[in-house]
Structure formats: structure tokens, C-alpha cells
Scaffold this motif. Structure first.
Motif, short mmCIF file in Angstrom:
data_model
loop_
_atom_site.label_atom_id
_atom_site.label_comp_id
_atom_site.label_asym_id
_atom_site.label_seq_id
_atom_site.Cartn_x
_atom_site.Cartn_y
_atom_site.Cartn_z
N VAL A 21 0.84 -1.20 0.00
CA VAL A 21 0.00 0.00 0.00
C VAL A 21 0.87 1.25 0.00
O VAL A 21 0.61 2.21 -0.74
CB VAL A 21 -0.96 -0.01 1.21
N ASN A 22 1.93 1.25 0.81
CA ASN A 22 2.83 2.40 0.88
C ASN A 22 3.57 2.60 -0.45
O ASN A 22 3.78 3.74 -0.89
CB ASN A 22 3.84 2.24 2.02
N ALA A 23 3.99 1.51 -1.08
CA ALA A 23 4.67 1.61 -2.38
C ALA A 23 3.72 2.15 -3.44
O ALA A 23 4.10 2.97 -4.27
CB ALA A 23 5.23 0.26 -2.80
N ALA A 24 2.46 1.70 -3.43
CA ALA A 24 1.47 2.20 -4.39
C ALA A 24 1.21 3.69 -4.14
O ALA A 24 1.08 4.47 -5.11
CB ALA A 24 0.18 1.41 -4.28
N ALA A 25 1.15 4.11 -2.89
CA ALA A 25 0.94 5.52 -2.58
C ALA A 25 2.13 6.36 -3.03
O ALA A 25 1.97 7.46 -3.57
CB ALA A 25 0.70 5.71 -1.08
N ALA A 26 3.34 5.84 -2.83
CA ALA A 26 4.54 6.56 -3.28
C ALA A 26 4.57 6.64 -4.81
O ALA A 26 5.01 7.66 -5.36
CB ALA A 26 5.80 5.86 -2.76
N MET A 27 4.10 5.61 -5.48
CA MET A 27 4.02 5.65 -6.94
C MET A 27 3.01 6.70 -7.40
O MET A 27 3.26 7.43 -8.36
CB MET A 27 3.64 4.26 -7.47
N ASP A 28 1.89 6.79 -6.69
CA ASP A 28 0.90 7.84 -6.99
C ASP A 28 1.54 9.22 -6.84
O ASP A 28 1.34 10.10 -7.68
CB ASP A 28 -0.31 7.73 -6.08
N ASP A 29 2.30 9.41 -5.77
CA ASP A 29 2.97 10.69 -5.54
C ASP A 29 3.96 11.00 -6.66
O ASP A 29 4.07 12.15 -7.10
CB ASP A 29 3.69 10.69 -4.19
N LEU A 30 4.68 9.98 -7.11
CA LEU A 30 5.65 10.17 -8.19
C LEU A 30 4.95 10.59 -9.48
O LEU A 30 5.41 11.50 -10.17
CB LEU A 30 6.45 8.87 -8.40
N VAL A 31 3.83 9.96 -9.78
CA VAL A 31 3.08 10.31 -11.00
C VAL A 31 2.53 11.73 -10.90
O VAL A 31 2.62 12.51 -11.85
CB VAL A 31 1.95 9.29 -11.26
N VAL A 32 1.98 12.09 -9.74
CA VAL A 32 1.44 13.45 -9.56
C VAL A 32 2.55 14.48 -9.69
O VAL A 32 2.37 15.53 -10.34
CB VAL A 32 0.72 13.58 -8.20
N ALA A 33 3.71 14.22 -9.10
CA ALA A 33 4.84 15.15 -9.21
C ALA A 33 5.28 15.29 -10.67
O ALA A 33 5.58 16.40 -11.13
CB ALA A 33 6.00 14.67 -8.34
N GLN A 34 5.32 14.18 -11.39
CA GLN A 34 5.71 14.23 -12.80
C GLN A 34 4.69 15.00 -13.63
O GLN A 34 5.05 15.78 -14.51
CB GLN A 34 5.90 12.81 -13.36
N LEU A 35 3.41 14.79 -13.37
CA LEU A 35 2.38 15.54 -14.09
C LEU A 35 2.49 17.04 -13.80
O LEU A 35 2.27 17.86 -14.70
CB LEU A 35 0.98 15.04 -13.71
N ASP A 36 2.84 17.39 -12.58
CA ASP A 36 3.03 18.79 -12.23
C ASP A 36 4.20 19.39 -13.01
O ASP A 36 4.10 20.49 -13.55
CB ASP A 36 3.26 18.93 -10.72
N VAL A 37 5.31 18.66 -13.09
CA VAL A 37 6.47 19.12 -13.86
C VAL A 37 6.10 19.27 -15.33
O VAL A 37 6.43 20.27 -15.97
CB VAL A 37 7.66 18.14 -13.70
N GLU A 38 5.37 18.29 -15.87
CA GLU A 38 5.00 18.34 -17.28
C GLU A 38 4.04 19.47 -17.58
O GLU A 38 4.06 20.03 -18.68
CB GLU A 38 4.39 17.00 -17.71
N SER A 39 3.20 19.84 -16.63
CA SER A 39 2.27 20.94 -16.88
C SER A 39 2.97 22.29 -16.88
O SER A 39 2.52 23.23 -17.51
CB SER A 39 1.15 20.94 -15.84
N GLN A 40 4.09 22.39 -16.17
CA GLN A 40 4.81 23.65 -16.11
C GLN A 40 5.87 23.78 -17.20
O GLN A 40 6.04 24.84 -17.78
CB GLN A 40 5.46 23.82 -14.74
#
Length: 193
Positions: free
Chosen positions: A137-156
């Protein structure tokens, strides 16, 4: 230039002491002032034609070239993904190894009264099973955080897009965790929690 002359003429008329305000004298002041406003310097006059944006045609958005999608992950992100995937798989493997025994104990405890020894053992095993999957569960949550951070970088700064490469890994982990949630809920219902 004409306006300056008109002003001086008007000023000299008003300085006279014999000046009386009659309709003729008012007109003699107003007419030169209005005609002075019509005097413009010679040259190019603005066109009365419609400008391009005033036409009936729709305004088109500028064409922006598409941002390229990466074919592989950058090394730093690939290392994070590999670490998260290894954590997830290790926890999911431990969970899968424990699941048959917990399911058998839960089914056996379903036929016993609440609070019996067998029921308590099944409840403890379900809790241990839930704890065993916590790293997944923690690894899946960390993966979600990684994807959200990457989407934020890509939007900027959309230099190159890598989020489509991360989505299948994220989906695999989230689907696995969702399946584990369903199994834990089912086992809890079997033993009456």
C-alpha cells in the motif's frame, strides 16, 4: 496652427470693452472653434475597412507542436520506479503466501461463536495479513505521488512527457491494492468483523 490663431482672435475680441453677448457674437465665437477642430494635418488617414479580426471568420488558436513522449524513463525516475516496484512485489508476495492459510482459518472460524479461540486466531491472522500488505500500500501511494509530481512538472515545463510510461505501473500497483482490499473485507465479513 489654426487653433492658435482662433484663440488669439477670440481673446482679442473678448478684451474689447464694447463686447456684448448677442447671438451673432456667440456664433462668431463658436463657428471658428468648431471649424478649427476639422483642420487636420495632411497625410495618410486611417482606413474604415474592417480589420482582419473583425471579419466573421473564427479566430484560430496558434498551432503548438505536440510535446514528444519519451520511449524510456530517465535514469533517476527509473531507479525510483524500480525500487517502488520491488517493494510492492515483495509485500504482495508475502501477502499472497499468507492468504490461503488465513482464508482457511477464517472459513473454519465462521462456524464458531464470536470470541472463541478459533475466531480470535482468525481475527489475528486477518490483522497480520493486513499488516503484511502495508508496504504494498505504501509503495502504491509513493508511486501515486511520483506520478502526480511528474504531471506537475509536465504541466509547467512540457519538454518531454514521461507520465504515460508511469501510468501502467501505477495501475498495476493500484489494482493489486484494490484486490487486496476486497479480499481483506471478504475475510473480515466471513469471521464477522
Amino acid at each position: 496652427m489654426r487653433l492658435g490663431r482662433t484663440y488669439h482672435l477670440l481673446a482679442s475680441v473678448l478684451r474689447r470693452k464694447r463686447f456684448a453677448m448677442t447671438p451673432k457674437s456667440v456664433l462668431s465665437i463658436i463657428v471658428p472653434l468648431t471649424l478649427a477642430g476639422c483642420a487636420t494635418p495632411s497625410g495618410e488617414f486611417p482606413s474604415l475597412e474592417r480589420r482582419p479580426f473583425e471579419q466573421n471568420s473564427a479566430i484560430e488558436a496558434p498551432i503548438v507542436p505536440p510535446t514528444p513522449v519519451a520511449t524510456s524513463l530517465p535514469a533517476d525516475i527509473a531507479a525510483k520506479v524500480d525500487t517502488l516496484r520491488a517493494r510492492y512485489r515483495a509485500a504482495a508476495g508475502g501477502y499472497a503466501a499468507m492468504l490461503p492459510n488465513v482464508r482457511a482459518r477464517a472459513n473454519a472460524a465462521a462456524r464458531t461463536p464470536l470470541g472463541s479461540e478459533s475466531w480470535i486466531q482468525a481475527q489475528l491472522l486477518v490483522s497480520r495479513l493486513d499488516k503484511e500488505r502495508s508496504d504494498a500500500v505504501n509503495a502504491a501511494a509513493a508511486m501515486d505521488d511520483l506520478v502526480v509530481a511528474q504531471l506537475d512538472v509536465e504541466s509547467q515545463k512540457p519538454i518531454i512527457i514521461i507520465s504515460p510510461l508511469l501510468r501502467p505501473i501505477q495501475a498495476e500497483m493500484n489494482d493489486g491494492v484494490a484486490k487486496q482490499n476486497q479480499e481483506i473485507d471478504q475475510l473480515s465479513k466471513i469471521i464477522g468483523l
